[in-house]
Every structure is written in C-alpha cells, then in structure tokens.
Enzyme design. Structure first.
Site, PDB file in Angstrom:
ATOM      1  CE1 TYR A  51      34.099  14.950  -4.005  1.00  0.00           C
ATOM      2  CE2 TYR A  51      32.148  16.332  -4.100  1.00  0.00           C
ATOM      3  CZ  TYR A  51      33.445  16.107  -3.663  1.00  0.00           C
ATOM      4  OH  TYR A  51      34.086  17.044  -2.878  1.00  0.00           O
ATOM      5  NE  ARG A  87      44.089  16.189  -0.454  1.00  0.00           N
ATOM      6  CZ  ARG A  87      42.908  15.550  -0.486  1.00  0.00           C
ATOM      7  NH1 ARG A  87      41.929  15.975  -1.274  1.00  0.00           N
ATOM      8  NH2 ARG A  87      42.708  14.502   0.267  1.00  0.00           N
ATOM      9  CG  ASN A 116      34.745  17.930   4.052  1.00  0.00           C
ATOM     10  OD1 ASN A 116      34.077  18.522   3.209  1.00  0.00           O
ATOM     11  ND2 ASN A 116      35.419  16.826   3.801  1.00  0.00           N
ATOM     12  CG  HIS A 119      37.167  19.095  -3.956  1.00  0.00           C
ATOM     13  ND1 HIS A 119      37.336  17.735  -3.851  1.00  0.00           N
ATOM     14  CD2 HIS A 119      37.772  19.478  -5.108  1.00  0.00           C
ATOM     15  CE1 HIS A 119      38.014  17.319  -4.931  1.00  0.00           C
ATOM     16  NE2 HIS A 119      38.280  18.363  -5.695  1.00  0.00           N
TER      17      HIS A 119
HETATM   18  P1  ATP Z   1      37.451  16.126  -1.248  1.00  0.00           P
HETATM   19  O1  ATP Z   1      37.524  15.111  -2.391  1.00  0.00           O
HETATM   20  O2  ATP Z   1      36.080  16.714  -1.056  1.00  0.00           O
HETATM   21  O3  ATP Z   1      38.537  17.132  -1.339  1.00  0.00           O
HETATM   22  P2  ATP Z   1      38.871  14.313   0.441  1.00  0.00           P
HETATM   23  O4  ATP Z   1      39.726  14.073  -0.758  1.00  0.00           O
HETATM   24  O5  ATP Z   1      39.532  14.747   1.708  1.00  0.00           O
HETATM   25  O6  ATP Z   1      37.751  15.368   0.129  1.00  0.00           O
HETATM   26  P3  ATP Z   1      37.430  11.913  -0.247  1.00  0.00           P
HETATM   27  O7  ATP Z   1      37.791  10.595   0.309  1.00  0.00           O
HETATM   28  O8  ATP Z   1      37.757  12.248  -1.656  1.00  0.00           O
HETATM   29  O9  ATP Z   1      38.011  13.027   0.760  1.00  0.00           O
HETATM   30  O10 ATP Z   1      35.854  12.097  -0.022  1.00  0.00           O
HETATM   31  C1  ATP Z   1      35.114  13.076  -0.740  1.00  0.00           C
HETATM   32  C2  ATP Z   1      34.127  13.746   0.189  1.00  0.00           C
HETATM   33  O11 ATP Z   1      33.155  12.782   0.592  1.00  0.00           O
HETATM   34  C3  ATP Z   1      34.718  14.254   1.500  1.00  0.00           C
HETATM   35  O12 ATP Z   1      35.256  15.539   1.399  1.00  0.00           O
HETATM   36  C4  ATP Z   1      33.517  14.264   2.407  1.00  0.00           C
HETATM   37  O13 ATP Z   1      32.703  15.417   2.168  1.00  0.00           O
HETATM   38  C5  ATP Z   1      32.768  13.029   1.932  1.00  0.00           C
HETATM   39  N1  ATP Z   1      33.128  11.848   2.739  1.00  0.00           N
HETATM   40  C6  ATP Z   1      34.244  11.094   2.645  1.00  0.00           C
HETATM   41  N2  ATP Z   1      34.249  10.081   3.502  1.00  0.00           N
HETATM   42  C7  ATP Z   1      33.078  10.181   4.186  1.00  0.00           C
HETATM   43  C8  ATP Z   1      32.442   9.435   5.214  1.00  0.00           C
HETATM   44  N3  ATP Z   1      33.028   8.363   5.729  1.00  0.00           N
HETATM   45  N4  ATP Z   1      31.229   9.864   5.647  1.00  0.00           N
HETATM   46  C9  ATP Z   1      30.617  10.935   5.117  1.00  0.00           C
HETATM   47  N5  ATP Z   1      31.147  11.693   4.128  1.00  0.00           N
HETATM   48  C10 ATP Z   1      32.348  11.328   3.684  1.00  0.00           C
HETATM   49 MG    MG Z   2      38.941  13.633  -2.668  1.00  0.00          MG
END
Ligand code: ATP
Ligand code: MG
Length: 145
Positions: A51, A87, A116, A119
C-alpha cells in the site's frame, strides 16, 4: 473486451467472518476464474510496501494495522474484463456507500468503518504489479480446461 488478470485480497475482517467461500462463489458466478491463491499473514513490511501508494494519506497507519491484524486470502482472478468486473462486484471503498448486492455492502457494512472485506486492482498496470508482488509466474495456473 479482453481477458485480463486482477489481484484480489480477501482482507482480515472477511477471513475472520468466514466469508472466503461466499466471496469465491461470487467470483465463480461472475465468470472470474481463480488461477492462483494463497493464504498469508502479512507482516508490516509487506503491507507497507503493498500500500506504499497511500503512504502520505492520513489513514495509512490504520490501513496497515488492519491489513496485518489477521490472515488474508490472496487470489489471482482471470476473465473477460476482470479488473473492472471485479471492482463492480466489490462496490465503493466505504461499505456504507457501496450499492446493495456488492461484496462491500453485503459483507462489510456491519463491521468497522475502515474494514471493507476486499481489495481489487484498479488498472492493468497496477494489476500486473500487484500480481507480481505476491506470486511467481510459475505459481499462476494456466487453465487447460
Ligand atoms: P483497495 O485498494 O483496498 O482495493 P480501494 O481501491 O477501493 O480499495 P483506495 O483508495 O485504494 O480504495 O484505498 C485503499 C484502502 O485504504 C481502502 O480499501 C480502505 O481499506 C482504506 N481507506 C481508503 N480511504 C480511507 C479513509 N478515508 N479512511 C480509512 N480507510 C481508508
Ligand atoms: Mg485501491
């Protein structure tokens, strides 16, 4: 549309809630084939590297603590339009904003706000990088039938 591969991680909350089978059923019902899979308890270094793109975000340390809080199920999915299709199945990042019928609405809405369930890679370049992060080429199984 083309056949694509994407990386899925069933996150520690969904593994703890015994939702691996439920999520795998959704892959199969939507013509996403599993071509590689492993369970892992990520260490901090791995989670931080995976990440790294979110390093400067305020939620980064919370995200890392969450991702190492229990084992995850890491899966490579293959299928037509797999990246966007998965997605869509996942739903919006925040489960409370995800549409009914999506994994995040159905399987994560009752949990903690930042937990959530899944991923999924967001583009062809990130999918290729993320798959390489967890799997050697020979660990990906070409479907011969
Ligand atoms: P992922 O990359 O896990 O598939 P995503 O692409 O939907 O999720 P990203 O914006 O890449 O979302 O964020 C990565 C992860 O960081 C999210 O899945 C969530 O677990 C966490 N996250 C993102 N935004 C927030 C926030 N505002 N507060 C807390 N956790 C967050
Ligand atoms: Mg993401």
């Amino acid at each position: 549309m083309a056949v694509e591969r994407t990386l899925s991680i069933i996150k520690p909350d969904a593994v703890a809630n015994n939702f691996i089978g439920e999520i795998y059923s959704r892959f199969e019902a939507n013509d996403l084939r599993i071509v590689a899979a492993k369970m892992a308890l990520l260490n901090k270094t791995q989670a931080e590297a995976f990440y790294a793109v979110h390093k400067e975000r305020p939620f980064y340390s919370m995200l890392i603590e969450f991702m190492i809080s229990g084992p995850v199920m890491i899966t490579v999915l293959e299928g037509e339009d797999a990246i966007a299709k998965y997605r869509t199945l996942m739903g919006a990042t925040m489960p409370e904003f995800a549409a009914p019928g999506t994994i995040r609405y159905d399987l994560a809405r009752e949990g903690k706000a930042n937990e959530n369930a899944v991923h999924g890679s967001d583009a062809p370049e990130t999918a290729a990088e993320e798959i390489k992060f967890f799997f050697k080429p020979e660990e990906i199984c070409y479907r011969t039938r």
